[in-house]
Design an enzyme around this catalytic site. Sequence first.
Site, PDB file in Angstrom:
ATOM      1  N   THR A 182       0.859  -1.178   0.000  1.00  0.00           N
ATOM      2  CA  THR A 182       0.000   0.000   0.000  1.00  0.00           C
ATOM      3  C   THR A 182       0.894   1.225   0.000  1.00  0.00           C
ATOM      4  O   THR A 182       2.061   1.134   0.371  1.00  0.00           O
ATOM      5  CB  THR A 182      -0.892   0.036   1.265  1.00  0.00           C
ATOM      6  OG1 THR A 182      -1.523  -1.229   1.446  1.00  0.00           O
ATOM      7  CG2 THR A 182      -1.955   1.113   1.193  1.00  0.00           C
ATOM      8  N   ARG A 210     -12.562  -8.156  -3.914  1.00  0.00           N
ATOM      9  CA  ARG A 210     -12.119  -7.981  -2.525  1.00  0.00           C
ATOM     10  C   ARG A 210     -11.678  -6.545  -2.294  1.00  0.00           C
ATOM     11  O   ARG A 210     -10.979  -5.949  -3.110  1.00  0.00           O
ATOM     12  CB  ARG A 210     -10.960  -8.941  -2.227  1.00  0.00           C
ATOM     13  CG  ARG A 210     -10.387  -8.811  -0.809  1.00  0.00           C
ATOM     14  CD  ARG A 210      -9.170  -7.922  -0.739  1.00  0.00           C
ATOM     15  NE  ARG A 210      -8.571  -7.887   0.593  1.00  0.00           N
ATOM     16  CZ  ARG A 210      -7.554  -7.103   0.923  1.00  0.00           C
ATOM     17  NH1 ARG A 210      -7.021  -6.293   0.028  1.00  0.00           N
ATOM     18  NH2 ARG A 210      -7.065  -7.125   2.154  1.00  0.00           N
ATOM     19  N   VAL A 211     -12.091  -5.973  -1.177  1.00  0.00           N
ATOM     20  CA  VAL A 211     -11.695  -4.627  -0.785  1.00  0.00           C
ATOM     21  C   VAL A 211     -11.074  -4.694   0.599  1.00  0.00           C
ATOM     22  O   VAL A 211     -11.643  -5.303   1.508  1.00  0.00           O
ATOM     23  CB  VAL A 211     -12.901  -3.661  -0.779  1.00  0.00           C
ATOM     24  CG1 VAL A 211     -12.478  -2.280  -0.287  1.00  0.00           C
ATOM     25  CG2 VAL A 211     -13.524  -3.571  -2.170  1.00  0.00           C
ATOM     26  N   GLY A 212      -9.912  -4.088   0.747  1.00  0.00           N
ATOM     27  CA  GLY A 212      -9.226  -4.093   2.028  1.00  0.00           C
ATOM     28  C   GLY A 212      -9.521  -2.854   2.854  1.00  0.00           C
ATOM     29  O   GLY A 212     -10.550  -2.202   2.693  1.00  0.00           O
ATOM     30  N   ASP A 213      -8.591  -2.516   3.729  1.00  0.00           N
ATOM     31  CA  ASP A 213      -8.825  -1.430   4.674  1.00  0.00           C
ATOM     32  C   ASP A 213      -8.546  -0.047   4.105  1.00  0.00           C
ATOM     33  O   ASP A 213      -9.044   0.945   4.618  1.00  0.00           O
ATOM     34  CB  ASP A 213      -7.963  -1.635   5.922  1.00  0.00           C
ATOM     35  CG  ASP A 213      -6.470  -1.552   5.612  1.00  0.00           C
ATOM     36  OD1 ASP A 213      -6.012  -2.306   4.733  1.00  0.00           O
ATOM     37  OD2 ASP A 213      -5.765  -0.738   6.231  1.00  0.00           O
ATOM     38  N   THR A 233      -0.922   0.285   6.391  1.00  0.00           N
ATOM     39  CA  THR A 233      -0.550  -0.727   5.415  1.00  0.00           C
ATOM     40  C   THR A 233      -0.433  -2.049   6.150  1.00  0.00           C
ATOM     41  O   THR A 233       0.392  -2.195   7.045  1.00  0.00           O
ATOM     42  CB  THR A 233       0.768  -0.404   4.691  1.00  0.00           C
ATOM     43  OG1 THR A 233       1.167  -1.536   3.898  1.00  0.00           O
ATOM     44  CG2 THR A 233       1.888  -0.033   5.661  1.00  0.00           C
ATOM     45  N   GLY A 234      -1.279  -3.005   5.798  1.00  0.00           N
ATOM     46  CA  GLY A 234      -1.240  -4.269   6.521  1.00  0.00           C
ATOM     47  C   GLY A 234      -2.274  -5.243   6.015  1.00  0.00           C
ATOM     48  O   GLY A 234      -2.870  -5.051   4.949  1.00  0.00           O
ATOM     49  N   HIS A 235      -2.475  -6.288   6.786  1.00  0.00           N
ATOM     50  CA  HIS A 235      -3.473  -7.301   6.461  1.00  0.00           C
ATOM     51  C   HIS A 235      -4.840  -6.648   6.628  1.00  0.00           C
ATOM     52  O   HIS A 235      -5.374  -6.554   7.731  1.00  0.00           O
ATOM     53  CB  HIS A 235      -3.305  -8.496   7.391  1.00  0.00           C
ATOM     54  CG  HIS A 235      -4.149  -9.665   7.011  1.00  0.00           C
ATOM     55  ND1 HIS A 235      -3.827 -10.945   7.369  1.00  0.00           N
ATOM     56  CD2 HIS A 235      -5.292  -9.755   6.280  1.00  0.00           C
ATOM     57  CE1 HIS A 235      -4.745 -11.782   6.894  1.00  0.00           C
ATOM     58  NE2 HIS A 235      -5.647 -11.070   6.233  1.00  0.00           N
ATOM     59  N   GLY A 236      -5.428  -6.205   5.515  1.00  0.00           N
ATOM     60  CA  GLY A 236      -6.594  -5.342   5.546  1.00  0.00           C
ATOM     61  C   GLY A 236      -7.759  -5.861   6.336  1.00  0.00           C
ATOM     62  O   GLY A 236      -8.442  -5.099   7.042  1.00  0.00           O
TER      63      GLY A 236
END
Length: 324
Positions: A182, A210-213, A233-236
């Site tokens: 990210t 799929r949509v993350g954070d 930035t990470g595991h959403g």
Amino acid sequence: MTSSTSSKNDFALAIHGGAGTILRSQMTPEREAAYHAGLRRALDAGRFVLADGGTALDAVTSAVMALEDEPLFNAGRGAVYTSAGKQEMDAAVMDGRDHAAGAVAGICGPRNPVLAARAVMEHSGHVLLIGESAIEFCRHHGLSFEEPAYFYTEQRWNALQETLAMRRSGAEDQDESRKHGTVGAVARDRHGNLAAATSTGGMTAKSPGRVGDSPVIGAGTWADNETCAVSATGHGEIFIRYAAAHEIASRMRYAGQSLEEASHAVVIDTLAPAGGSGGIIAVDRAGNVSLPFNCSGMYRGVVKGDGKLLTAIYDEPLIEYSKA
């Protein structure tokens, strides 16, 4: 973890280019220098705005645009591919003055997704637009578009093929950087206002849709003049479940924690045990900066009123990286 402090009337800008398993053994000197140069260009873009008395919102937009234009980072031109071999990009911006926010998800075409997010904030009554409707909105408002070839990079395509091959063989992908690349920026301008922006191509070989954070306000992006601005930035999925960005602001507002205390508690004590590998960048209303992460590295940088462009990749202090 790194933190620093600004004087009352100074500006501060922090950026990140993703986090994860960043191994020195797999990094050539040339590639490392390229990452530092890309981070410096983004810092310079935001610094120019802030040094001229511009707004935090304009600064974070400019910094993220520079990162989106750099193929080394997973956003815009360097976006990764879904399992179907497509690119789906997400982005968000938030203004700490009034909680104005805009976001897009699942788009490909606009050259700079962060500008798409800002257009949603400034030209619609909504916060989040997705897919084809978001793309049509961007066309209507005159955003610059690029053909698919512009967004293609051999590195990202090969990463997709490697991940799909591992899945077919039953092996697990150990490269965390492919799971949460990210880019983002947070800033405090000379007027004391805060803003945040985040942009991503998502996870390599993610499921289509799929949509993350990153575009979820309060999870991957947050800005509030009374507390802080955050870009994650990470595991959403984990960052969403714990409302990571907003949790930092809440700890400051309701528990009286400092930016450093709150960001450390969330990234190290809350997200890490839950499997939320990654990190955040944050700046508070006094210009203090915090950059904690719970993995082996995070591409990151800071610039303040002295103009020094400080960058780092691994678990190390920020340095004024030599161009030589």
